[in-house]
Motif scaffolding. Structure first.
Motif, mmCIF file in Angstrom:
data_model
loop_
_atom_site.group_PDB
_atom_site.id
_atom_site.type_symbol
_atom_site.label_atom_id
_atom_site.label_comp_id
_atom_site.label_asym_id
_atom_site.label_seq_id
_atom_site.Cartn_x
_atom_site.Cartn_y
_atom_site.Cartn_z
ATOM 1 N N PRO A 1 0.880 -1.205 0.073
ATOM 2 C CA PRO A 1 0.016 0.074 0.002
ATOM 3 C C PRO A 1 1.000 1.303 0.047
ATOM 4 C CG PRO A 1 0.128 -1.086 2.218
ATOM 5 C CD PRO A 1 0.548 -1.653 1.020
ATOM 6 N N THR A 2 0.345 2.296 -0.737
ATOM 7 C CA THR A 2 1.010 3.378 -0.633
ATOM 8 C C THR A 2 0.066 4.703 -0.600
ATOM 9 O OG1 THR A 2 2.542 4.852 -2.147
ATOM 10 C CG2 THR A 2 0.843 3.753 -3.274
ATOM 11 N N ASP A 3 0.727 5.878 -0.282
ATOM 12 C CA ASP A 3 -0.135 7.008 -0.250
ATOM 13 C C ASP A 3 -0.649 7.472 -1.554
ATOM 14 O OD1 ASP A 3 0.598 7.149 2.548
ATOM 15 O OD2 ASP A 3 2.400 8.513 2.366
ATOM 16 N N THR A 4 -2.339 7.882 -1.492
ATOM 17 C CA THR A 4 -3.066 8.486 -2.583
ATOM 18 C C THR A 4 -3.992 9.479 -2.116
ATOM 19 O OG1 THR A 4 -4.438 6.522 -2.024
ATOM 20 C CG2 THR A 4 -2.739 6.032 -3.672
ATOM 21 N N TYR A 5 -4.679 9.861 -2.882
ATOM 22 C CA TYR A 5 -5.817 10.765 -2.787
ATOM 23 C C TYR A 5 -7.089 10.306 -3.119
ATOM 24 C CZ TYR A 5 -2.438 14.412 -2.088
ATOM 25 O OH TYR A 5 -1.337 15.535 -1.599
ATOM 26 N N GLY A 6 -8.319 10.679 -2.629
ATOM 27 C CA GLY A 6 -9.447 10.137 -3.233
ATOM 28 C C GLY A 6 -10.554 10.970 -2.817
ATOM 29 N N PHE A 7 -11.647 10.684 -3.546
ATOM 30 C CA PHE A 7 -12.966 11.442 -3.310
ATOM 31 C C PHE A 7 -13.916 10.554 -2.655
ATOM 32 C CE2 PHE A 7 -12.038 14.616 -6.696
ATOM 33 C CZ PHE A 7 -12.217 15.659 -6.014
ATOM 34 N N SER A 8 -13.781 10.386 -1.186
ATOM 35 C CA SER A 8 -14.738 9.348 -0.769
ATOM 36 C C SER A 8 -14.352 8.013 -0.759
ATOM 37 C CB SER A 8 -16.425 9.587 -1.019
ATOM 38 O OG SER A 8 -16.661 11.062 -0.595
ATOM 39 N N PRO B 1 -7.286 22.518 -9.340
ATOM 40 C CA PRO B 1 -6.628 23.864 -8.751
ATOM 41 C C PRO B 1 -5.748 24.510 -9.574
ATOM 42 C CG PRO B 1 -5.669 21.686 -7.585
ATOM 43 C CD PRO B 1 -6.926 21.307 -8.642
ATOM 44 N N HIS B 2 -5.446 25.690 -9.354
ATOM 45 C CA HIS B 2 -4.640 26.398 -10.215
ATOM 46 C C HIS B 2 -3.055 25.920 -9.720
ATOM 47 C CE1 HIS B 2 -2.672 29.577 -12.340
ATOM 48 N NE2 HIS B 2 -2.419 30.345 -11.397
ATOM 49 N N THR B 3 -2.574 25.409 -10.771
ATOM 50 C CA THR B 3 -1.054 25.027 -10.802
ATOM 51 C C THR B 3 -0.898 23.649 -10.238
ATOM 52 O OG1 THR B 3 -0.121 25.864 -8.657
ATOM 53 C CG2 THR B 3 -0.163 27.500 -10.785
ATOM 54 N N ASP B 4 -1.853 22.918 -9.658
ATOM 55 C CA ASP B 4 -1.609 21.804 -8.929
ATOM 56 C C ASP B 4 -2.689 20.720 -9.564
ATOM 57 O OD1 ASP B 4 -0.056 20.214 -7.087
ATOM 58 O OD2 ASP B 4 -1.510 20.582 -5.452
ATOM 59 N N THR B 5 -3.283 20.825 -10.718
ATOM 60 C CA THR B 5 -4.133 19.603 -11.072
ATOM 61 C C THR B 5 -3.443 18.510 -11.458
ATOM 62 O OG1 THR B 5 -5.640 21.599 -12.104
ATOM 63 C CG2 THR B 5 -5.886 19.262 -13.072
ATOM 64 N N GLY B 6 -2.315 18.750 -12.083
ATOM 65 C CA GLY B 6 -1.645 17.207 -12.647
ATOM 66 C C GLY B 6 -1.364 16.607 -11.379
ATOM 67 N N ARG B 7 -0.838 17.082 -10.398
ATOM 68 C CA ARG B 7 -0.563 16.058 -9.228
ATOM 69 C C ARG B 7 -1.438 15.754 -8.464
ATOM 70 N NH1 ARG B 7 0.271 16.332 -3.737
ATOM 71 N NH2 ARG B 7 -0.699 18.460 -3.774
ATOM 72 N N GLN B 8 -2.473 16.413 -8.365
ATOM 73 C CA GLN B 8 -3.727 16.110 -7.666
ATOM 74 C C GLN B 8 -4.372 15.043 -8.190
ATOM 75 O OE1 GLN B 8 -6.252 18.785 -5.532
ATOM 76 N NE2 GLN B 8 -4.372 20.133 -4.982
ATOM 77 N N MET C 1 -2.520 11.856 -8.143
ATOM 78 C CA MET C 1 -2.669 10.936 -6.991
ATOM 79 C C MET C 1 -4.152 10.260 -6.457
ATOM 80 S SD MET C 1 0.206 11.235 -5.163
ATOM 81 C CE MET C 1 -0.026 10.924 -3.443
ATOM 82 N N GLY C 2 -5.113 10.655 -7.494
ATOM 83 C CA GLY C 2 -6.379 10.038 -7.394
ATOM 84 C C GLY C 2 -7.654 10.725 -7.641
ATOM 85 N N LEU C 3 -7.577 12.196 -7.545
ATOM 86 C CA LEU C 3 -8.873 12.871 -7.322
ATOM 87 C C LEU C 3 -9.705 12.794 -8.732
ATOM 88 C CD1 LEU C 3 -7.602 15.765 -5.174
ATOM 89 C CD2 LEU C 3 -9.013 13.502 -4.303
ATOM 90 N N LEU D 1 3.696 5.812 -5.904
ATOM 91 C CA LEU D 1 3.329 6.511 -7.011
ATOM 92 C C LEU D 1 4.675 7.598 -7.124
ATOM 93 C CD1 LEU D 1 -0.456 7.576 -6.735
ATOM 94 C CD2 LEU D 1 0.588 6.043 -8.496
ATOM 95 N N VAL D 2 5.204 7.803 -8.495
ATOM 96 C CA VAL D 2 6.207 8.602 -8.727
ATOM 97 C C VAL D 2 5.717 9.775 -9.546
ATOM 98 C CG1 VAL D 2 8.646 9.012 -9.532
ATOM 99 C CG2 VAL D 2 8.124 6.752 -8.506
ATOM 100 N N TYR D 3 5.696 11.100 -9.126
ATOM 101 C CA TYR D 3 5.215 12.078 -9.847
ATOM 102 C C TYR D 3 6.389 13.129 -10.058
ATOM 103 C CZ TYR D 3 2.501 16.025 -11.771
ATOM 104 O OH TYR D 3 2.248 17.088 -12.508
#
Length: 494
Positions: free
Chosen positions: A67-74, A148-155, A158-160, A200-202
């Motif tokens: 398992p690794t760190d990610t983001y998600g919506f619910s 979000p402004h300037t951070d769309t690619g990373r977010q 990560m899973g959003l 994940l490598v970004y």
């Protein structure tokens, strides 16, 4: 400027890293042993017209036991599928439990710009946004993602992101597969780079700044080479390309054909039989696949080498293209669920695009210049000498680049440079008049909000949603690192 030696060194390092990622994926995740994850369905009608999405950190294992760190919506990674219906109002609460600001853009929904969820609607950590969306458009598959402004690619990386299904009764009337998770499946396609620990490598600098962030590992709904059981009948696949930069060239290993029935803006006039389908970042297609023969089928993607259209040193960037690979396997199993075996001959009546109604013609050049390989990074802008922009100007939050009149139509000529660009316009469903000087193929003849440009294109746009200077609509390249770096502009309606 990045020197040739430094460029080759950086490229070699990234290629080696992605190759290592691919080997680890094979070592820790043998193909077709993971069941396809089916996102939770959140039905607005069943929830009383109120839905909640929570953006938060999660833990997700792309590789078994790692398992690794990610983001998600619910969800730990990605988000639920939202089902909404035409004619109904839906209140969606978007909570931000991340440590940084985010936003939530309803990509493909026709709503006013103040509700669109772009960079002008940031959600601060610990806060929530509660738009009420009036659903008023034909049946389609849309999606939502961080913007979000300037951070769309990373977010998004990560899973959003997640899928939206808009219904108006057409699919039921046509007798199309509609049994979610049985004969109607969401397929969210992405490519990712993983390190030896499965993390994940970004990167948003070096080659990734030029071509967009790409990886050798293809994932579907967050899983590597999964399998899914399908009935021996027609199966509907709602395919979304949620990759940051990769264009997928989809086909089945056995060469079987499938029927494309819908694109970004909804149904086509009739099914289009195809054996290969190109889908760029941001695009959606719905296809019908016949599994009545009972044979398993493997979905594949060809290599994506659309990273450069020029020659010389820039042609060497072709090595940063994404390789071919298996995506997933479909296994046919008996089912007690009602089956669909007839492909409709006609779908919906589409009016022919009428270019004579356009009141204005605009030209937008998608600019990329030689200083993109600089070391300034993406966050906060491109820096001195940078050259990502539209018509010679990088994106500015306080500048309006076009002012179409509400209720009118315009023709936009969009010209890419140096590489293929998926071009997306918020707030409209447009029609493609020409691609590279030619009439678009049948599967691109319906409504679109994103189109892959490998040459000049002419688009017919009808502006029906209001947008102000404080709440404008975006138009941009949907390679997310390009968008973050300035290849974006905005319009308001008058």
């Amino acid at each position: 400027m990045l020197t040739r030696r430094a460029f080759l060194s950086t490229s070699a390092g990234v290629v080696a890293a992605t190759a290592l990622s691919h080997r680890w994926a094979l070592a820790y995740g043998p193909p077709f042993e993971t069941p396809l994850p089916i996102p939770e369905m959140m039905d607005a009608r069943e929830k009383g017209g109120a839905l909640t999405l929570t953006a938060a950190r999660g833990r997700h294992a792309f590789l078994a036991g790692m398992p690794t760190d990610t983001y998600g919506f619910s969800a730990p990674y990605l988000g639920p599928v939202l089902r909404v219906r035409r004619g109904e109002d839906v209140e969606i609460t978007v909570e931000n439990r991340l440590a940084m600001a985010t936003s939530c853009h309803w990509h493909g929904l026709l709503v006013p710009a103040a509700l669109d969820g772009g960079p002008h609607r940031p959600i601060s950590p610990g806060h929530a946004w509660r738009p009420v969306l009036k659903i008023d458009q034909p049946e389609t598959t849309a999606w939502f993602h961080a913007h979000p402004h300037t951070d769309t690619g990373r977010q998004v990386y990560m899973g959003l992101a997640g899928l939206i299904i808009v219904e108006d009764g057409t699919g039921e009337r046509l007798g199309l597969p509609r049994n979610y998770g049985v004969d109607d499946f969401p397929l969210i396609l992405q490519d990712r780079q993983l390190d030896k620990n499965g993390a994940l490598v970004y990167r948003a600098s070096g080659p990734s700044r030029m071509t967009g962030m790409r990886g050798e590992t293809i994932i579907v709904n967050g899983a590597i080479t999964p399998f899914v059981n399908v009935p021996p009948s027609l199966v509907r696949l709602r395919i979304l390309n949620a990759a940051n930069a990769r264009t997928f060239d989809l086909r089945f290993a056995d060469g079987r054909s499938f029927q494309v029935i819908a694109s970004d803006g909804g149904y086509l006039s009739a099914p289009v039989a195809m054996t290969a389908l190109t889908i760029a970042p941001g695009e959606r297609f719905e296809v019908l696949v016949d599994f009545a023969d009972g044979k398993p089928a493997v979905l594949e993607s060809g290599a994506d080498n659309r990273t450069m259209m020029g020659g010389g040193m820039m042609a060497m960037m072709g090595m940063m293209g994404s390789p071919a690979g298996s995506i997933m396997r479909f296994d046919v199993r008996p089912s007690n669920a009602p089956s669909v075996n007839v492909i409709p001959k006609a779908l919906v009546a589409l009016t022919e695009p009428d270019a004579s109604k356009a009141v204005q013609r605009r030209r937008f050049a998608l600019d990329m210049g030689p200083d993109m390989m600089g070391r300034g990074g993406m966050r906060g802008g491109m820096g001195a000498g940078a050259s990502l922009g539209i018509n010679g100007r990088p994106f500015a939050m306080d500048r309006i680049d076009a002012t179409p009149k509400l209720g009118t139509s315009e023709i936009w000529e969009v010209v890419p440079s140096m590489m293929a660009h998926p071009f997306h316009v918020h707030g409209v469903i447009f029609r493609v008049l020409s691609l590279g000087g030619r009439t678009p193929p049948a599967h691109l003849a319906g409504g679109k909000d994103t189109v892959l440009l490998e040459g000049p294109a002419e688009l017919l746009l009808n502006f029906e949603q209001p947008a102000t200077a404080d709440s404008p609509f975006m138009f941009h390249c949907h390679i997310l690192e390009h968008e973050d770096g300035g290849l974006m502009a905005q319009y308001r309606t008058t």
